[in-house]
Structure formats: structure tokens, C-alpha cells
Design a protein around this motif. Structure first.
Motif, PDB file in Angstrom:
ATOM      1  N   PHE A  49       0.812  -1.210   0.000  1.00  0.00           N
ATOM      2  CA  PHE A  49       0.000   0.000   0.000  1.00  0.00           C
ATOM      3  C   PHE A  49       0.850   1.265   0.000  1.00  0.00           C
ATOM      4  O   PHE A  49       0.474   2.259  -0.634  1.00  0.00           O
ATOM      5  N   SER A  50       1.988   1.240   0.689  1.00  0.00           N
ATOM      6  CA  SER A  50       2.843   2.433   0.685  1.00  0.00           C
ATOM      7  C   SER A  50       3.379   2.703  -0.720  1.00  0.00           C
ATOM      8  O   SER A  50       3.482   3.855  -1.144  1.00  0.00           O
ATOM      9  N   ARG A  51       3.692   1.647  -1.466  1.00  0.00           N
ATOM     10  CA  ARG A  51       4.162   1.822  -2.841  1.00  0.00           C
ATOM     11  C   ARG A  51       3.007   1.979  -3.814  1.00  0.00           C
ATOM     12  O   ARG A  51       3.057   2.824  -4.716  1.00  0.00           O
ATOM     13  N   GLY A  52       1.977   1.161  -3.650  1.00  0.00           N
ATOM     14  CA  GLY A  52       0.889   1.146  -4.623  1.00  0.00           C
ATOM     15  C   GLY A  52      -0.079   2.298  -4.479  1.00  0.00           C
ATOM     16  O   GLY A  52      -0.480   2.911  -5.474  1.00  0.00           O
ATOM     17  N   VAL A  53      -0.468   2.603  -3.250  1.00  0.00           N
ATOM     18  CA  VAL A  53      -1.426   3.689  -3.025  1.00  0.00           C
ATOM     19  C   VAL A  53      -0.706   5.030  -3.025  1.00  0.00           C
ATOM     20  O   VAL A  53      -1.219   6.023  -3.535  1.00  0.00           O
ATOM     21  N   GLY A  54       0.497   5.076  -2.439  1.00  0.00           N
ATOM     22  CA  GLY A  54       1.294   6.304  -2.459  1.00  0.00           C
ATOM     23  C   GLY A  54       1.583   6.828  -1.075  1.00  0.00           C
ATOM     24  O   GLY A  54       0.672   7.019  -0.263  1.00  0.00           O
ATOM     25  N   ASP A  55       2.863   7.072  -0.795  1.00  0.00           N
ATOM     26  CA  ASP A  55       3.268   7.559   0.524  1.00  0.00           C
ATOM     27  C   ASP A  55       2.670   8.909   0.866  1.00  0.00           C
ATOM     28  O   ASP A  55       2.509   9.251   2.042  1.00  0.00           O
ATOM     29  N   SER A  56       2.348   9.719  -0.153  1.00  0.00           N
ATOM     30  CA  SER A  56       1.860  11.071   0.116  1.00  0.00           C
ATOM     31  C   SER A  56       0.362  11.133   0.369  1.00  0.00           C
ATOM     32  O   SER A  56      -0.177  12.192   0.677  1.00  0.00           O
ATOM     33  N   VAL A  85      -5.536  -6.594  -5.723  1.00  0.00           N
ATOM     34  CA  VAL A  85      -5.887  -7.264  -6.981  1.00  0.00           C
ATOM     35  C   VAL A  85      -4.713  -7.211  -7.949  1.00  0.00           C
ATOM     36  O   VAL A  85      -4.375  -8.212  -8.607  1.00  0.00           O
ATOM     37  N   VAL A  86      -4.061  -6.058  -8.032  1.00  0.00           N
ATOM     38  CA  VAL A  86      -2.906  -5.916  -8.921  1.00  0.00           C
ATOM     39  C   VAL A  86      -1.757  -6.809  -8.448  1.00  0.00           C
ATOM     40  O   VAL A  86      -1.081  -7.458  -9.252  1.00  0.00           O
ATOM     41  N   ARG A  87      -1.535  -6.867  -7.145  1.00  0.00           N
ATOM     42  CA  ARG A  87      -0.504  -7.764  -6.605  1.00  0.00           C
ATOM     43  C   ARG A  87      -0.779  -9.201  -7.010  1.00  0.00           C
ATOM     44  O   ARG A  87       0.109  -9.945  -7.436  1.00  0.00           O
ATOM     45  N   SER A  88      -2.046  -9.622  -6.918  1.00  0.00           N
ATOM     46  CA  SER A  88      -2.428 -10.978  -7.297  1.00  0.00           C
ATOM     47  C   SER A  88      -2.248 -11.203  -8.796  1.00  0.00           C
ATOM     48  O   SER A  88      -1.798 -12.266  -9.234  1.00  0.00           O
ATOM     49  N   LYS A  93       0.776 -14.205 -12.502  1.00  0.00           N
ATOM     50  CA  LYS A  93       1.124 -14.081 -13.922  1.00  0.00           C
ATOM     51  C   LYS A  93      -0.115 -14.104 -14.832  1.00  0.00           C
ATOM     52  O   LYS A  93      -0.174 -14.797 -15.850  1.00  0.00           O
ATOM     53  N   MET A  94      -1.121 -13.333 -14.436  1.00  0.00           N
ATOM     54  CA  MET A  94      -2.361 -13.307 -15.213  1.00  0.00           C
ATOM     55  C   MET A  94      -2.193 -12.661 -16.577  1.00  0.00           C
ATOM     56  O   MET A  94      -3.076 -12.806 -17.436  1.00  0.00           O
ATOM     57  N   GLN A  95      -1.074 -11.953 -16.800  1.00  0.00           N
ATOM     58  CA  GLN A  95      -0.847 -11.386 -18.129  1.00  0.00           C
ATOM     59  C   GLN A  95      -0.695 -12.488 -19.173  1.00  0.00           C
ATOM     60  O   GLN A  95      -0.816 -12.241 -20.375  1.00  0.00           O
ATOM     61  N   GLY A  96      -0.449 -13.727 -18.701  1.00  0.00           N
ATOM     62  CA  GLY A  96      -0.356 -14.860 -19.619  1.00  0.00           C
ATOM     63  C   GLY A  96      -1.685 -15.490 -19.962  1.00  0.00           C
ATOM     64  O   GLY A  96      -1.755 -16.394 -20.798  1.00  0.00           O
ATOM     65  N   ASP A  97      -2.750 -15.024 -19.332  1.00  0.00           N
ATOM     66  CA  ASP A  97      -4.087 -15.554 -19.634  1.00  0.00           C
ATOM     67  C   ASP A  97      -4.457 -15.177 -21.070  1.00  0.00           C
ATOM     68  O   ASP A  97      -4.333 -14.012 -21.461  1.00  0.00           O
ATOM     69  N   LEU A 295       4.774  -1.846  -8.886  1.00  0.00           N
ATOM     70  CA  LEU A 295       4.781  -3.006  -7.993  1.00  0.00           C
ATOM     71  C   LEU A 295       5.604  -4.160  -8.587  1.00  0.00           C
ATOM     72  O   LEU A 295       5.348  -5.325  -8.284  1.00  0.00           O
ATOM     73  N   ASP A 296       6.554  -3.806  -9.435  1.00  0.00           N
ATOM     74  CA  ASP A 296       7.487  -4.782 -10.028  1.00  0.00           C
ATOM     75  C   ASP A 296       6.800  -5.763 -10.967  1.00  0.00           C
ATOM     76  O   ASP A 296       7.248  -6.903 -11.136  1.00  0.00           O
ATOM     77  N   GLY A 297       5.716  -5.317 -11.586  1.00  0.00           N
ATOM     78  CA  GLY A 297       4.983  -6.162 -12.509  1.00  0.00           C
ATOM     79  C   GLY A 297       5.262  -5.799 -13.954  1.00  0.00           C
ATOM     80  O   GLY A 297       6.114  -4.952 -14.255  1.00  0.00           O
ATOM     81  N   PRO A 298       4.547  -6.433 -14.884  1.00  0.00           N
ATOM     82  CA  PRO A 298       4.743  -6.168 -16.309  1.00  0.00           C
ATOM     83  C   PRO A 298       4.208  -4.799 -16.699  1.00  0.00           C
ATOM     84  O   PRO A 298       3.472  -4.160 -15.946  1.00  0.00           O
ATOM     85  N   LYS A 299       4.555  -4.373 -17.883  1.00  0.00           N
ATOM     86  CA  LYS A 299       4.095  -3.081 -18.389  1.00  0.00           C
ATOM     87  C   LYS A 299       2.675  -3.234 -18.924  1.00  0.00           C
ATOM     88  O   LYS A 299       2.431  -3.261 -20.134  1.00  0.00           O
ATOM     89  N   GLU A 300       1.748  -3.368 -17.998  1.00  0.00           N
ATOM     90  CA  GLU A 300       0.332  -3.505 -18.343  1.00  0.00           C
ATOM     91  C   GLU A 300      -0.435  -2.325 -17.749  1.00  0.00           C
ATOM     92  O   GLU A 300       0.010  -1.689 -16.788  1.00  0.00           O
TER      93      GLU A 300
END
Length: 421
Positions: A49-56, A85-88, A93-97, A295-300
């Protein structure tokens, strides 16, 4: 006596049917749009949440329930649904669906430590939708039209849809500089939060609850003046598609949403119903093109919204829309005598296993009291079991609405009730 924690609520049986109705309807609506349910943990790593939602953001700085677990890991009760949801999506690896974009929805409790207000709780239930894997104005419009469809399906009419474009990363960078230049001369007249936001996320100053009525906010540069060509074209296509669907909207250039991961399309639905309350926002959402990479995921890319079930109920109440309670049971069994009481236990068990809803007295009430209980339970049929009925192996089945009595044998009772239910 131990009382309920501040900012939470018990949802009692007299009200749970409303929640069940809403949740069931939402599940059915999702089938129309081909969105599938995802269930993520109620607690996650605080870093998510600190990275995904934003520290500010206020959410991270002030509102999260964070604690250390027995492994000395920092854990947070989820304050919103998108990050999980994005973490999941990334982890699994849902980008492979092969079915892209991945269309998901969720429903469950969220937790924010904030001042209790009408329709707002520290534990609240949020329904949300995410479409990940497509940067296309058409999917933005699908999400927005779905949201409008949801509220209208419950009968709500006094609604207002507000949209804006926050632009892409390049546009946001130019706009951020313009806001900093604009607010710097007067920032010392703003609240401490806004002073801190000036160099971290000045867009958040625009939706500050404390300073939003200041002239500097009203006269602030507009994001739409800083959109690059791609962002302008994207927003124009969104508006064109909304127009083609006949969905009315207003553009609010100060609509920036409260979380750092939004880009391009942002939107809110508000209630104009009298008595709804000072905070009119029902729901909000938007596009998040950089969140997965953050969050260290693919460029989606993705887009979604989240709505509060509590505030939906409040809007229904403000517009005088009632959710009817249709609870009843197929049969109530009243008994007279020990043998009838004993037989009723096996009979009720058999009927329940065959799909017939039924109940009986467990307090030793007299026959009159048992019949009153049948009325309170809104029983469709009643029978009275006594020595005579046991001997004849038949019973009088009374239809509680018509008052009609029908003699039915024990062997035929199950089939009779199924036909009449």
C-alpha cells in the motif's frame, strides 16, 4: 460490558437481507459484463500500500491499520482493493491468460482509521471492478457505463457523473510544475498537509477538504491545459463514446482522485438526493497505467472503480427506495404432546434435506403461542401434530394466506409441499 469498536457496526438479521439482495444483484450484473470474482487477503504487506497507493496520500499517512506480526513483518489491513488485486495479477502471472483484458471484481471489508461520518465507517464493505491489460478508451467507457448501470439498476435517479483526464506521465509532470509555481507564493496559508504535498504530490491540494474553497484552489491551473496530444486524443475518444451511449456527464478539472496511481481517465458518481449528506460522492475510479510496473509487474495498464455498499444503502434511503424483505418458510410444525414433539424432530429433518424450509417451536409454548410464532416467521403452511395425527398418519396442512385446509398423508406431505411452494 464489551462494546463494539468505534467506527464499526453490527449488521443485524433485520438488515442483512438488504446486503444479500445488493450483493446478489451485483454478482448477476457482473455476469452480463463477463467479469470474474477474485478474493484477496484482508491483510497484506504494508509495502504494497505504501508503494501502490502512495506515501503522500492520506490513506497511507493517516488511515491505515498497520501492525507487526509475530515474524516482525509489517502488515496492514487492506484500506482499498485495487493494490491487492494488482498484486495478485502480478504474482499469478495473469498477463499470460489468453483472455485479455483480465476482467475482475471483488467484494469485501476494507479498513481505514478515519473520523466516523454518516455512511462512512472504519470497517466498510467495498465492491470494486478492475480491467487489466488494455489501454483503450472503449474499456474506460465500459467501466464507466457499468458503474452507471449498477446504480440505475437499484432504481437510483438523482445521480451525477463527473469525469476528468489526469493525463499520462508526461502530462502530469508538466502539470505538477505548474501547480508548484502557482501555489508556492501562498502555500503558507494552507494546512500542514497541503504544505507537505506541494513538492510530493501537489495535485492532492486540489481535493483537500480543508483548503478546497480557497481562491488559489479555485483559480489553479487546469490539468486539461497541460495534456499532451496523446492524452487529449484519449480523453476526446472517451467523451465521444460516452456521448454515443447517451451517458450524461460533467467535466471537473479539479477531479484528481486521492490515490497516486491514477492516469488518464478519472471519474466519480455523486448523489444529488436531498438528505444524502454533505459528502455527495458515491463512488470513484480511474485508469492506472503505471501501477503494475510500480509493484514490479509487467508493463500492463488497468482501470477500475470501487463503491461502498454502505453509501449505496444511504443513497437508496435518501431516494425513498426500499428493498423488500421476502423471507418466509415453507412450513411451521406445531406439536401437542411428547410423542408428537419427538416425531416432529425427525420429520423436520427429513423435510429440510428434501429442500423444504421449515421450523418448529423449541420453547415449549402452548399451541396458541406456536401459531403466533408461525405468523412471525411468515410461514406459508402450518401443520399441527398430535396423538390423533400420529395414529392416522395424516395431517391437516393449512395455507396461512388463504386459510384453506387440506388433509395430506405423511407419505405425501413432502411432495405436496414441493408442489405448493
Amino acid at each position: 460490558m464489551i462494546n463494539i469498536p468505534r467506527g464499526t457496526q453490527d449488521i443485524l438479521p433485520k438488515d442483512t437481507y438488504k446486503w444479500q439482495f445488493i450483493e446478489n444483484k451485483l454478482h448477476e450484473l457482473m455476469k452480463l459484463y463477463n467479469y470474474k470474482e477474485i478474493r484477496t487477503p484482508i491483510f497484506e504487506s504494508t509495502e504494497l500500500f505504501s508503494r501502490g497507493v502512495g506515501d503522500s496520500t492520506d490513506v497511507v499517512q493517516k488511515e491505515m491499520y498497520t501492525f507487526k506480526d509475530k515474524g516482525d513483518r509489517s502488515i496492514t489491513l487492506r484500506p482499498e482493493g485495487t493494490a491487492g488485486v494488482v498484486r495478485s495479477f502480478i504474482e499469478n502471472k495473469m498477463q499470460g491468460d489468453p483472455n485479455q483484458p483480465v476482467k475482475l471484481y471483488y467484494n469485501g471489508p476494507m479498513f481505514r482509521y478515519e473520523r466516523k461520518q454518516k455512511g462512512r465507517y472504519r470497517q466498510f464493505v467495498q465492491f470494486g471492478v478492475e480491467a487489466i491489460g488494455s489501454e483503450n478508451p472503449a474499456i474506460d467507457v465500459e467501466i464507466i457505463s457499468m458503474l452507471v448501470h449498477i446504480y440505475k439498476s437499484f432504481g437510483l435517479k438523482d445521480l451525477k457523473l463527473v469525469i476528468n483526464s489526469i493525463g499520462d506521465a508526461e502530462s502530469r509532470a508538466e502539470y505538477t510544475k505548474a501547480l508548484q509555481t502557482h501555489f508556492e507564493p501562498v502555500i503558507d496559508t494552507f494546512c500542514n498537509d497541503c504544505q507537505n504535498r506541494l513538492y510530493t504530490n501537489p495535485m492532492r491540494i486540489l481535493d483537500c477538504k480543508v483548503d478546497r474553497d480557497k481562491e488559489a484552489v479555485k483559480n489553479a491551473p487546469k490539468i486539461t491545459d497541460y495534456l499532451n496530444d496523446y492524452s487529449k486524443q484519449y480523453f476526446e475518444e472517451v467523451k465521444t463514446l460516452l456521448d454515443e451511449l447517451g451517458i450524461e456527464y460533467e467535466i471537473d478539472t479539479n477531479l484528481v482522485r486521492g490515490l497516486d496511481y491514477y492516469t488518464h481517465t478519472a471519474f466519480e458518481v455523486m448523489s444529488n438526493a436531498e438528505g444524502f449528506g454533505a459528502i455527495t460522492t458515491l463512488c470513484g475510479g480511474g485508469r492506472y497505467n503505471g501501477l503494475l510496473e510500480l509493484l514490479d509487474g509487467p508493463k500492463e495498464t488497468g482501470i477500475g472503480f470501487a463503491l461502498s455498499i454502505e453509501r449505496l444503502l444511504l443513497a437508496l434511503e435518501a431516494e425513498g427506495i426500499e428493498i423488500e424483505q421476502e423471507e418466509s418458510i415453507d412450513l411451521f410444525i406445531a406439536t401437542m404432546g411428547d410423542q408428537a414433539e419427538k416425531y416432529s424432530i425427525s420429520l423436520i429433518n427429513k423435510l429440510r434435506h428434501s429442500g423444504i424450509s421449515c421450523d418448529k417451536d423449541y420453547l415449549g409454548r402452548k399451541l396458541k403461542g406456536q401459531m403466533k410464532q408461525a405468523d412471525r416467521l411468515n410461514a406459508v403452511h402450518t401443520i399441527v401434530l398430535g396423538d390423533d395425527e400420529l395414529q392416522k398418519e395424516q395431517v391437516e396442512v393449512k395455507n396461512m394466506k388463504t386459510g384453506e385446509n387440506t388433509t395430506v398423508s405423511f407419505k405425501e406431505l413432502e411432495q405436496y409441499l414441493k408442489e405448493k411452494s
